[in-house]
Design an enzyme around this catalytic site. Structure first.
Site, PDB file in Angstrom:
ATOM      1  N   ARG A  33      -9.895   1.472   8.503  1.00  6.48           N
ATOM      2  CA  ARG A  33      -9.462   0.124   8.749  1.00  6.48           C
ATOM      3  C   ARG A  33     -10.751  -0.412   9.431  1.00  6.48           C
ATOM      4  O   ARG A  33     -10.480  -1.844   9.804  1.00  6.48           O
ATOM      5  CB  ARG A  33      -8.290  -0.021   9.647  1.00  6.48           C
ATOM      6  CG  ARG A  33      -7.072   0.006   8.751  1.00  6.48           C
ATOM      7  CD  ARG A  33      -5.899   0.000   9.816  1.00  6.48           C
ATOM      8  NE  ARG A  33      -4.719  -0.832   9.300  1.00  6.48           N
ATOM      9  CZ  ARG A  33      -3.492  -0.207   9.076  1.00  6.48           C
ATOM     10  NH1 ARG A  33      -3.398   1.126   8.693  1.00  6.48           N
ATOM     11  NH2 ARG A  33      -2.436  -0.807   8.710  1.00  6.48           N
ATOM     12  N   ARG A  46      11.228  -1.826  11.116  1.00  4.07           N
ATOM     13  CA  ARG A  46      10.138  -1.200  11.813  1.00  4.07           C
ATOM     14  C   ARG A  46       9.723  -2.002  12.922  1.00  4.07           C
ATOM     15  O   ARG A  46       9.791  -3.376  12.944  1.00  4.07           O
ATOM     16  CB  ARG A  46       8.896  -1.261  10.684  1.00  4.07           C
ATOM     17  CG  ARG A  46       8.591  -0.091  10.065  1.00  4.07           C
ATOM     18  CD  ARG A  46       7.436  -0.105   9.028  1.00  4.07           C
ATOM     19  NE  ARG A  46       6.058  -0.705   9.556  1.00  4.07           N
ATOM     20  CZ  ARG A  46       4.999  -0.483   9.011  1.00  4.07           C
ATOM     21  NH1 ARG A  46       4.872   0.090   8.074  1.00  4.07           N
ATOM     22  NH2 ARG A  46       3.954  -1.146   9.794  1.00  4.07           N
ATOM     23  N   ARG A  87      -1.161  -8.843  13.321  1.00  2.15           N
ATOM     24  CA  ARG A  87      -1.576  -7.674  12.369  1.00  2.15           C
ATOM     25  C   ARG A  87      -2.440  -8.328  11.463  1.00  2.15           C
ATOM     26  O   ARG A  87      -3.440  -7.943  10.792  1.00  2.15           O
ATOM     27  CB  ARG A  87      -0.439  -7.067  11.902  1.00  2.15           C
ATOM     28  CG  ARG A  87      -0.042  -5.817  12.977  1.00  2.15           C
ATOM     29  CD  ARG A  87       1.143  -5.391  12.739  1.00  2.15           C
ATOM     30  NE  ARG A  87       1.571  -4.882  11.368  1.00  2.15           N
ATOM     31  CZ  ARG A  87       2.646  -4.666  10.525  1.00  2.15           C
ATOM     32  NH1 ARG A  87       3.691  -5.499  11.139  1.00  2.15           N
ATOM     33  NH2 ARG A  87       2.721  -4.360   9.478  1.00  2.15           N
ATOM     34  N   ARG A 113      10.929  -6.774   5.075  1.00  2.00           N
ATOM     35  CA  ARG A 113      10.912  -5.316   5.185  1.00  2.00           C
ATOM     36  C   ARG A 113      11.568  -5.233   6.687  1.00  2.00           C
ATOM     37  O   ARG A 113      12.016  -4.389   6.960  1.00  2.00           O
ATOM     38  CB  ARG A 113       9.474  -4.856   5.004  1.00  2.00           C
ATOM     39  CG  ARG A 113       9.214  -3.359   5.270  1.00  2.00           C
ATOM     40  CD  ARG A 113       8.099  -2.852   5.122  1.00  2.00           C
ATOM     41  NE  ARG A 113       6.892  -3.252   6.198  1.00  2.00           N
ATOM     42  CZ  ARG A 113       5.712  -2.849   6.116  1.00  2.00           C
ATOM     43  NH1 ARG A 113       5.081  -2.276   5.143  1.00  2.00           N
ATOM     44  NH2 ARG A 113       4.831  -3.129   7.253  1.00  2.00           N
ATOM     45  N   LYS A 147       0.668  -1.221   0.037  1.00  2.00           N
ATOM     46  CA  LYS A 147       0.034  -0.074  -0.032  1.00  2.00           C
ATOM     47  C   LYS A 147       0.783   1.186   0.076  1.00  2.00           C
ATOM     48  O   LYS A 147       0.572   2.131  -0.846  1.00  2.00           O
ATOM     49  CB  LYS A 147      -0.945   0.004   1.280  1.00  2.00           C
ATOM     50  CG  LYS A 147      -1.865  -0.915   1.166  1.00  2.00           C
ATOM     51  CD  LYS A 147      -2.834  -0.547   2.619  1.00  2.00           C
ATOM     52  CE  LYS A 147      -2.256  -0.743   3.770  1.00  2.00           C
ATOM     53  NZ  LYS A 147      -1.835  -1.997   4.569  1.00  2.00           N
TER      54      LYS A 147
END
Ligand code: AMP
Length: 191
Positions: A88, A133, A144, A127, A13
């Protein structure tokens, strides 16, 4: 152009939002980026959301909705926007509808970046290594995914029923996916 971009964690996204927003000359507004910037700068909002984000949970609706309403009221978002990572929850869908109603506007399209589940986990783990992150470790990633499936996936049906959903295959290179999105959105808004 008033657009949303949706997809599971790891669907790409954020990466695609930047290109799509530039293409339509609208600001890309990412609630995740807004929250991360606040955490980094140690603001009161950042202190409020830090632990929530690290655990992979959603920031409370009212707080998130207020932040989005404030951001959408800034001059650069008056003529259009691309929202990345909002709404969301159904509560956030309703809040966004109310905001747009009050301003006499509507959404033009909701982009859904469709990527298969195995690929999502692989991308997130990668990632985690490259960007570091705080919410990209395996336990949080799986959590998640569950939160996304339970709270956010139902939104796709809601937007499909309103004939706003534009499904795009999110697998492939960044450029391939970007051109697919532009073609699909153009076709959807001119039909
Ligand atoms: P993202 O960068 O979109 O993956 O968002 C990172 C994290 O920020 C999420 O896992 C949530 O903790 C929080 N967040 C971002 N957008 C929202 C939202 N619309 N509602 C609630 N929490 C959000």
């Amino acid at each position: 152009m008033r657009l949303l971009i949706m997809g599971a964690p790891g669907a790409g996204k954020g990466t695609q939002a930047v290109g799509v927003a530039a293409h339509y000359r609208v600001p890309a507004i990412s609630t995740g980026d807004i929250f991360r910037a606040n955490v980094k700068n140690g603001t009161p909002l950042g202190k409020q959301v830090d632990a929530i984000m690290k655990a992979g949970n959603y920031v409370p609706d009212e707080l998130t909705e207020e932040i989005v309403a404030n951001r959408l009221s800034e001059p650069d978002a008056r003529k259009g926007f691309l929202l990345d990572g909002f709404p969301r929850t159904m509560h956030q869908v309703d809040a966004l509808d109310d905001y747009l109603d009050q301003h006499g506007t509507t959404l033009d399209a909701v982009i859904f970046l469709d990527v298969d589940a195995e690929m999502l986990i692989a991308r997130l783990l990668k990632r985690a290594q490259t960007e570091g992150r705080a919410d990209d470790n395996e336990t949080t990633i799986r959590h998640r995914m569950d939160v996304y499936r339970d709270s956010t996936q139902p939104l796709l049906d809601a937007y499909a029923k309103r004939d706003l959903l534009v499904r795009v295959d999110g697998q492939g290179s960044v450029d391939e996916v970007a051109s697919r999105i532009a073609a699909a959105v153009d076709a959807a808004v001119t039909r």
